[in-house]
Design a protein around this motif. Sequence first.
Motif, PDB file in Angstrom:
ATOM      1  N   ASP A  72      -0.224  -3.365  10.318  1.00 14.27           N
ATOM      2  CA  ASP A  72       1.203  -3.544  10.082  1.00 14.27           C
ATOM      3  C   ASP A  72       1.468  -5.049  10.073  1.00 14.27           C
ATOM      4  OD1 ASP A  72       3.983  -3.870  10.290  1.00 14.27           O
ATOM      5  OD2 ASP A  72       4.204  -1.987  11.357  1.00 14.27           O
ATOM      6  N   TYR A  73       2.177  -5.503   9.052  1.00 12.79           N
ATOM      7  CA  TYR A  73       2.474  -6.929   8.906  1.00 12.79           C
ATOM      8  C   TYR A  73       3.268  -7.492  10.085  1.00 12.79           C
ATOM      9  CZ  TYR A  73       1.584  -9.687   4.676  1.00 12.79           C
ATOM     10  OH  TYR A  73       1.044 -10.501   3.720  1.00 12.79           O
ATOM     11  N   SER A  74       3.986  -6.623  10.808  1.00 16.03           N
ATOM     12  CA  SER A  74       4.904  -7.122  11.834  1.00 16.03           C
ATOM     13  C   SER A  74       4.354  -7.069  13.254  1.00 16.03           C
ATOM     14  CB  SER A  74       6.211  -6.312  11.786  1.00 16.03           C
ATOM     15  OG  SER A  74       5.985  -4.951  12.109  1.00 16.03           O
ATOM     16  N   LYS A  85       1.393 -14.003  11.631  1.00 17.68           N
ATOM     17  CA  LYS A  85       2.473 -14.866  11.160  1.00 17.68           C
ATOM     18  C   LYS A  85       2.527 -14.909   9.640  1.00 17.68           C
ATOM     19  CE  LYS A  85       4.448 -19.492  11.738  1.00 17.68           C
ATOM     20  NZ  LYS A  85       4.306 -20.795  12.402  1.00 17.68           N
ATOM     21  N   SER A 125       3.575  -1.704   5.751  1.00 17.97           N
ATOM     22  CA  SER A 125       4.785  -2.489   5.965  1.00 17.97           C
ATOM     23  C   SER A 125       6.024  -1.746   5.493  1.00 17.97           C
ATOM     24  CB  SER A 125       4.691  -3.816   5.214  1.00 17.97           C
ATOM     25  OG  SER A 125       5.860  -4.587   5.391  1.00 17.97           O
ATOM     26  N   SER A 180       8.401  -3.522   4.337  1.00 19.72           N
ATOM     27  CA  SER A 180       8.861  -4.384   3.250  1.00 19.72           C
ATOM     28  C   SER A 180       8.299  -3.921   1.906  1.00 19.72           C
ATOM     29  CB  SER A 180       8.429  -5.829   3.489  1.00 19.72           C
ATOM     30  OG  SER A 180       8.713  -6.631   2.351  1.00 19.72           O
ATOM     31  N   ASP A 235       6.037 -10.328  -0.674  1.00 24.42           N
ATOM     32  CA  ASP A 235       5.216  -9.907   0.459  1.00 24.42           C
ATOM     33  C   ASP A 235       3.972  -9.170  -0.019  1.00 24.42           C
ATOM     34  OD1 ASP A 235       7.008 -10.980   2.284  1.00 24.42           O
ATOM     35  OD2 ASP A 235       8.128  -9.102   2.509  1.00 24.42           O
TER      36      ASP A 235
END
Length: 220
Positions: free
Chosen positions: A59-61, A66, A87, A89, A94
């Motif tokens: 997961d990107y988050s 960063k 993600s 997004s 992205d």
Amino acid sequence: MDKAGHIALIADDDEYFRLALQTILADQLGFSSIVQAASLDEALEQLSQKPSKSLALFDYSIPGIKSAACLTAVRDCFPNLRLAVLSMSQQKQDILAALNAGVHGYLPKTISPAQLVSALRLIMDGLIYVPPSVASIAPASDGVQMLKAVTEKRLPIENLTPRQREVLELLMQGKSNKEIAKSLSLGEGTVKVHMAALFRAFGARSRAAVAAAGSQLLSG
């Protein structure tokens, strides 16, 4: 591709999502073992301890990530790993940034379970999965080059995660990977991945060059 005996890693800070994805990987894709992580450091520890994993979903988050450059370092250190981003997004920038980092697929969390299974099968069969929302971009490389140009305007130090800055500061003190790992309570394999990210961020080929570049930027 027969996934019997294959191990997957899920790196996501949402425990319920990890459990749901684990069920899909086991029941629909036949993975024999799935390990979980809630942060980048935890994921790197898992990959370093058992590098035989064939699939990693990030997961990107999650804490510790960063930018897409973090995933490029993962690719560098685990070249046989199939790597995909999860993600919420669906922004084209992205998606393109992730693909430019070298991941094998970008999976929006809004897709259906059936679509997710199909996408993961493509990734495990050696293909790249691109969401339909960007599949029509022609040529995709134009968008990637645009993102590269934007990134290059920032100093390397600005793109580092807090953990990478800690590793850099200890490297500048002349500490070895083993000493850095001990100081930060990390595994040496995890430090190796962060070090690879630093080499890439500064465009350096030696520890001394990274330390020198870091010293110049931090003192500037």
